[in-house]
Design a protein around this motif. Structure first.
Motif, short mmCIF file in Angstrom:
data_model
loop_
_atom_site.label_atom_id
_atom_site.label_comp_id
_atom_site.label_asym_id
_atom_site.label_seq_id
_atom_site.Cartn_x
_atom_site.Cartn_y
_atom_site.Cartn_z
N GLN A 1 11.04 28.10 1.03
CA GLN A 1 12.19 28.26 1.91
C GLN A 1 12.40 27.03 2.79
OE1 GLN A 1 14.63 30.58 2.44
NE2 GLN A 1 13.98 31.59 0.56
N LEU A 2 11.31 26.47 3.29
CA LEU A 2 11.41 25.25 4.10
C LEU A 2 12.05 24.12 3.31
CD1 LEU A 2 7.96 25.19 5.96
CD2 LEU A 2 10.20 25.65 6.95
N GLN A 3 11.60 23.98 2.08
CA GLN A 3 12.15 22.94 1.22
C GLN A 3 13.63 23.16 0.97
OE1 GLN A 3 10.17 22.62 -2.57
NE2 GLN A 3 10.94 20.57 -2.96
N TYR A 4 14.00 24.40 0.73
CA TYR A 4 15.41 24.70 0.47
C TYR A 4 16.27 24.43 1.70
CZ TYR A 4 19.68 27.11 -0.68
OH TYR A 4 21.00 27.39 -0.90
N CYS A 5 15.72 24.68 2.88
CA CYS A 5 16.48 24.48 4.11
C CYS A 5 16.63 23.00 4.48
CB CYS A 5 15.82 25.22 5.27
SG CYS A 5 15.98 27.02 5.15
N GLY A 6 15.91 22.13 3.79
CA GLY A 6 16.06 20.70 4.05
C GLY A 6 14.83 20.03 4.61
N PHE A 7 13.74 20.78 4.76
CA PHE A 7 12.50 20.19 5.24
C PHE A 7 11.81 19.44 4.09
CE2 PHE A 7 13.13 23.25 8.58
CZ PHE A 7 12.49 22.71 9.69
N LYS A 8 11.11 18.38 4.46
CA LYS A 8 10.34 17.62 3.47
C LYS A 8 8.90 17.47 3.95
CE LYS A 8 14.24 14.91 1.72
NZ LYS A 8 14.79 13.54 1.49
N LYS A 9 7.98 17.64 3.01
CA LYS A 9 6.56 17.49 3.36
C LYS A 9 6.18 16.02 3.27
CE LYS A 9 3.51 20.56 2.03
NZ LYS A 9 2.55 21.35 1.21
N GLU A 10 5.67 15.50 4.38
CA GLU A 10 5.27 14.09 4.42
C GLU A 10 3.80 13.93 4.04
OE1 GLU A 10 7.42 11.88 4.70
OE2 GLU A 10 9.15 12.93 5.54
N ASN A 11 3.31 12.70 4.12
CA ASN A 11 1.93 12.41 3.70
C ASN A 11 0.88 13.15 4.53
OD1 ASN A 11 2.85 10.66 1.71
ND2 ASN A 11 2.84 8.88 3.08
N ASP A 12 1.24 13.50 5.77
CA ASP A 12 0.28 14.22 6.62
C ASP A 12 0.29 15.72 6.36
OD1 ASP A 12 2.72 14.93 7.63
OD2 ASP A 12 2.37 14.17 9.66
N ASP A 13 1.04 16.14 5.33
CA ASP A 13 1.12 17.55 4.91
C ASP A 13 1.95 18.41 5.87
OD1 ASP A 13 0.11 17.79 2.43
OD2 ASP A 13 -1.79 18.71 3.00
N ASN A 14 2.55 17.81 6.87
CA ASN A 14 3.42 18.54 7.78
C ASN A 14 4.86 18.46 7.28
OD1 ASN A 14 1.27 19.17 9.53
ND2 ASN A 14 1.46 17.17 10.54
N TRP A 15 5.71 19.36 7.80
CA TRP A 15 7.09 19.45 7.34
C TRP A 15 8.03 18.85 8.38
CZ3 TRP A 15 8.51 21.31 2.57
CH2 TRP A 15 7.51 21.97 1.84
N TYR A 16 9.01 18.06 7.90
CA TYR A 16 9.96 17.40 8.79
C TYR A 16 11.38 17.58 8.25
CZ TYR A 16 5.74 15.12 10.53
OH TYR A 16 4.49 14.88 11.05
N CYS A 17 12.30 17.75 9.18
CA CYS A 17 13.71 17.91 8.81
C CYS A 17 14.54 16.96 9.68
CB CYS A 17 14.17 19.35 9.02
SG CYS A 17 15.89 19.67 8.58
N GLN A 18 15.14 15.95 9.06
CA GLN A 18 15.94 14.98 9.80
C GLN A 18 17.26 15.59 10.25
OE1 GLN A 18 14.83 11.93 10.62
NE2 GLN A 18 12.90 12.44 9.59
N TYR A 19 17.72 15.16 11.43
CA TYR A 19 18.99 15.69 11.94
C TYR A 19 20.17 15.16 11.13
CZ TYR A 19 23.12 16.38 14.80
OH TYR A 19 24.38 16.73 15.23
#
Length: 239
Positions: A158-176
Motif C-alpha cells: 500500500q505504501l508503494q502504491y501511495c507513492g512511497f519509495k523504500k530507500e537504501n536505509d530500508d525506510n519509506w519516503y514520499c516526496q512532495y
C-alpha cells in the motif's frame, strides 16, 4: 498500475484501479480478476457487480472461489450473491483472523493518508521508519491475533502504491508533489468507505490551502467503540 493498464487496455482505468485496491495491491490476484473480466467479456454493469461481490466477500472467501461462483451462475448478481453468502455461512474459513488483518491494514492506511492530506508539505508525515512501522504492526497483530507477515507485506504494498519509495536505509519516503494529492485522496476515500460507522452530521465549506482550493465536507462519525470522530473530507481540488 501502468503495467496492468497496458496488459488490460480494454478495461477502463477506473475499474483497474478499484480492483487493484480490492485486491489490496496484490498483483497476482489483480491479474487473475482482470484476466477473468477479459476472458468472460462481461459488460460494464457486470464489472461493477463483480467489484461489489469482491468488496463484500473478498475478506471471507478467496478471489478464485468468488470468480468461479460468478462464472458458474452466468454472471447473474443475485444468484451469485446468495451462493457466496451461503458459502460464508457453511465454510470453515477463519474469517475473524482475516477481518482483523484487514482492520489493521485499513487503520494504518487511513492514519498515514490522513496525516499527509492534512499537512501535505510536512516532511514528518512523508517519512516512515521501517522499524517503527514493524513494531506498530507487530503490536497490533499480537493483540488481535492477526498474521503479522501478511499484514506487513500488504502495508508495504500500500505504501508503494501511495507513492512511497523504500530507500537504501530500508525506510519509506514520499516526496512532495501537489499533483499527487488527488491520488492520495482517492486512496483515502477507498479506505474510509471500508470503515463501519454512522454519519450523523455534514457541513460543506471551502478554503484555500497550499496554493490550492479545497472544497471540504466536515463529517462527524460515530464509531464502533462509541467514540465520535470529526473528519474533514476533501470533496474537490482545484489548482
Amino acid at each position: 498500475m501502468e503495467q496492468l493498464q497496458e496488459a488490460f487496455s480494454t478495461i477502463e482505468k477506473d475499474i483497474i484501479f478499484k480492483i487493484w485496491l480490492l485486491c489490496l495491491c496484490n498483483l497476482d490476484e489483480t491479474t487473475i480478476v482482470l484476466g477473468s473480466i477479459v476472458e468472460d467479456d462481461i459488460t460494464i454493469q457486470q464489472q461493477e457487480h463483480l467489484m461489489y461481490l469482491l468488496k463484500i466477500f473478498g475478506n471471507q472467501i478467496d478471489k478464485i472461489t468468488i470468480l468461479k461462483t460468478w462464472r458458474n451462475y452466468d454472471h447473474i448478481f443475485v444468484d451469485t450473491f446468495e451462493k457466496l453468502k451461503d458459502i460464508c455461512v457453511h465454510s470453515n474459513l477463519n474469517g475473524s483472523q482475516e477481518e482483523n488483518e484487514f482492520k489493521i491494514l485499513r487503520e494504518m492506511c487511513l492514519r498515514i493518508l490522513w496525516n499527509i492530506l492534512k499537512c501535505p508539505k510536512h516532511i514528518k508525515y512523508r517519512q516512515i521508519n521501517k522499524q517503527a512501522l514493524y513494531n506498530n504492526l507487530c503490536s497490533r497483530c499480537d493483540i488481535l491475533g492477526a498474521d503479522f507477515k501478511q499484514v506487513f507485506e500488504k502495508t508495504e504494498n500500500q505504501l508503494q502504491y501511495c507513492g512511497f519509495k523504500k530507500e537504501n536505509d530500508d525506510n519509506w519516503y514520499c516526496q512532495y508533489d501537489h499533483t499527487q494529492i488527488l491520488h492520495l485522496w482517492n486512496c483515502y476515500k477507498y479506505w474510509i468507505n471500508e470503515q463501519i460507522m454512522f454519519i450523523f452530521m455534514c457541513l460543506l465549506c471551502c478554503h484555500i490551502k497550499q496554493d490550492m482550493v479545497f472544497k471540504e465536507e466536515c463529517v462527524c462519525y460515530r464509531m464502533e467503540n462509541g467514540k465520535t470522530m470529526k473528519a474533514y473530507l476533501i470533496m474537490n481540488i482545484e489548482q
